[in-house]
Design an enzyme around this catalytic site. Structure first.
Site, short mmCIF file in Angstrom:
data_model
loop_
_atom_site.label_atom_id
_atom_site.label_comp_id
_atom_site.label_asym_id
_atom_site.label_seq_id
_atom_site.Cartn_x
_atom_site.Cartn_y
_atom_site.Cartn_z
N GLY A 62 0.68 -1.44 0.09
CA GLY A 62 0.01 -0.24 -0.13
C GLY A 62 0.80 1.41 0.00
CG ASP A 117 -1.30 1.41 3.31
OD1 ASP A 117 -1.45 1.16 4.56
OD2 ASP A 117 -1.85 0.77 2.58
CG ASP A 120 -8.38 0.69 10.14
OD1 ASP A 120 -8.99 1.56 10.94
OD2 ASP A 120 -8.86 -0.14 9.60
CB VAL A 170 -9.78 5.69 1.51
CG1 VAL A 170 -10.75 6.63 2.23
CG2 VAL A 170 -8.42 5.33 2.29
CG ASP A 176 -5.44 -3.39 -1.97
OD1 ASP A 176 -5.10 -3.13 -0.62
OD2 ASP A 176 -5.99 -4.81 -2.14
NE ARG A 182 -1.98 -2.99 -4.17
CZ ARG A 182 -2.14 -3.17 -2.59
NH1 ARG A 182 -2.31 -2.07 -2.29
NH2 ARG A 182 -2.37 -4.29 -2.52
P1 5GP Z 1 -4.55 -1.85 10.91
O1 5GP Z 1 -3.60 -3.05 11.07
O2 5GP Z 1 -4.03 -0.58 11.49
O3 5GP Z 1 -6.03 -2.02 11.25
O4 5GP Z 1 -4.65 -1.74 9.60
C1 5GP Z 1 -3.50 -1.56 8.44
C2 5GP Z 1 -3.80 -2.03 7.18
O5 5GP Z 1 -5.12 -2.13 6.91
C3 5GP Z 1 -3.39 -0.67 6.15
O6 5GP Z 1 -1.82 -0.96 6.04
C4 5GP Z 1 -4.19 -1.17 4.99
O7 5GP Z 1 -3.46 -2.24 4.21
C5 5GP Z 1 -5.36 -1.80 5.68
N1 5GP Z 1 -6.39 -0.81 5.63
C6 5GP Z 1 -6.84 -0.23 6.75
N2 5GP Z 1 -7.84 0.81 6.46
C7 5GP Z 1 -7.84 0.85 4.96
C8 5GP Z 1 -8.70 1.60 4.18
O8 5GP Z 1 -9.62 2.57 4.39
N3 5GP Z 1 -8.56 1.24 2.73
C9 5GP Z 1 -7.61 0.22 2.53
N4 5GP Z 1 -7.45 0.28 1.08
N5 5GP Z 1 -6.63 -0.25 3.43
C10 5GP Z 1 -6.93 -0.09 4.56
MG MG Z 2 -1.21 -1.95 4.28
#
Ligand code: 5GP
Ligand code: MG
Length: 225
Positions: A62, A117, A120, A170, A176, A182
């Site tokens: 990402g 990227d 979350d 998003v 993606d 992407r």
């Molecule tokens: P976390 O582990 O912090 O929940 O998520 C991180 C990963 O989840 C990011 O690196 C990304 O790959 C994916 N992710 C989280 N939110 C989004 C979003 O809104 N869109 C996309 N495309 N990927 C997301």
């Molecule tokens: Mg990611």
């Protein structure tokens, strides 16, 4: 770090380019705004790491567009390395993270900046940071293009943040949906019915079923778009 720009979904995001209107419901961050902010982040990184020999560790995949833009504004001596991490495939426990590419460089005693990227829940970065900390870098910081503040379940903080965005799924500028979109030059939101459909058919990586797309299910997106 100075205040992070907060992005809201509004008409100010800009018109969706005609070629993308079938897929994209709204532009959240237009190309020019991304470019300005990435340049500002790079300036700050450049200042903070002056005189150091930086190791940038980017998370695949990402970060690809963000990273490419960011590093071209940096004139510091630096080396690049990549870590691959993704949610496990269909039929397994949701959110299980698997490392698909390990670090190549030796980061012991180095100044390491992790680039991702989007921050979350923080689960991904927590695992990555634990792994890197064990390698005893001299310093370890985090730079993310986007962050969704309200969704954190792990106490991960980013030192450099491009934009704070609302709780929407998003795509674009490297991010993606089931490996698509992407290459959009902006950050945008898909039409909710696309997320719906893909949740049923895309099972290859499991990301659409178990991953972020499923968590931000179409219903929630639909109300906001
Ligand atoms: P976390 O582990 O912090 O929940 O998520 C991180 C990963 O989840 C990011 O690196 C990304 O790959 C994916 N992710 C989280 N939110 C989004 C979003 O809104 N869109 C996309 N495309 N990927 C997301
Ligand atoms: Mg990611």
């Amino acid at each position: 770090m100075k205040a992070v720009p907060v992005v809201a979904l509004s008409r100010r995001g800009g018109l969706v380019p005609r070629v993308w209107r079938r897929d994209v419901a709204a532009v959240l961050i237009p190309e020019e705004r991304l470019a300005r902010r990435v340049r500002a982040l790079a300036r700050r990184i450049q200042k903070d790491y002056q005189g150091r020999d930086l190791v940038l560790v980017a998370l695949l995949s990402g970060t690809l567009v963000f990273l490419a833009d960011l590093i071209r504004h940096l004139t510091l001596p630096l080396r690049l390395d990549f870590i691959g991490v993704s949610s496990y495939g269909a039929g397994t426990v949701p959110g299980r993270l698997v490392f698909t590419k390990e670090l190549k460089l030796d980061v012991a005693g180095r100044d390491v900046l992790v680039v991702d990227d989007i921050l979350d829940t923080g689960r991904t970065l927590r695992r990555v940071l634990e792994k890197l900390e064990a390698l005893r870098p001299r310093s370890l910081r985090v730079c993310v293009l986007l962050e969704k503040k309200g969704r954190r379940v792990e106490p991960v903080k980013a030192d450099y943040v491009g934009f704070e965005i609302p709780d929407l799924f998003v795509v674009g500028y490297g991010l993606d949906y089931a490996e698509r979109y992407r290459h959009l030059p902006f950050v945008g939101v898909l039409h909710p019915q696309l997320l719906d459909g893909a949740e049923v058919v895309e099972t290859e990586r499991g990301s659409a079923r178990n991953g972020p797309a499923a968590r931000h299910s179409a219903g929630r997106t639909a109300r906001r778009v």
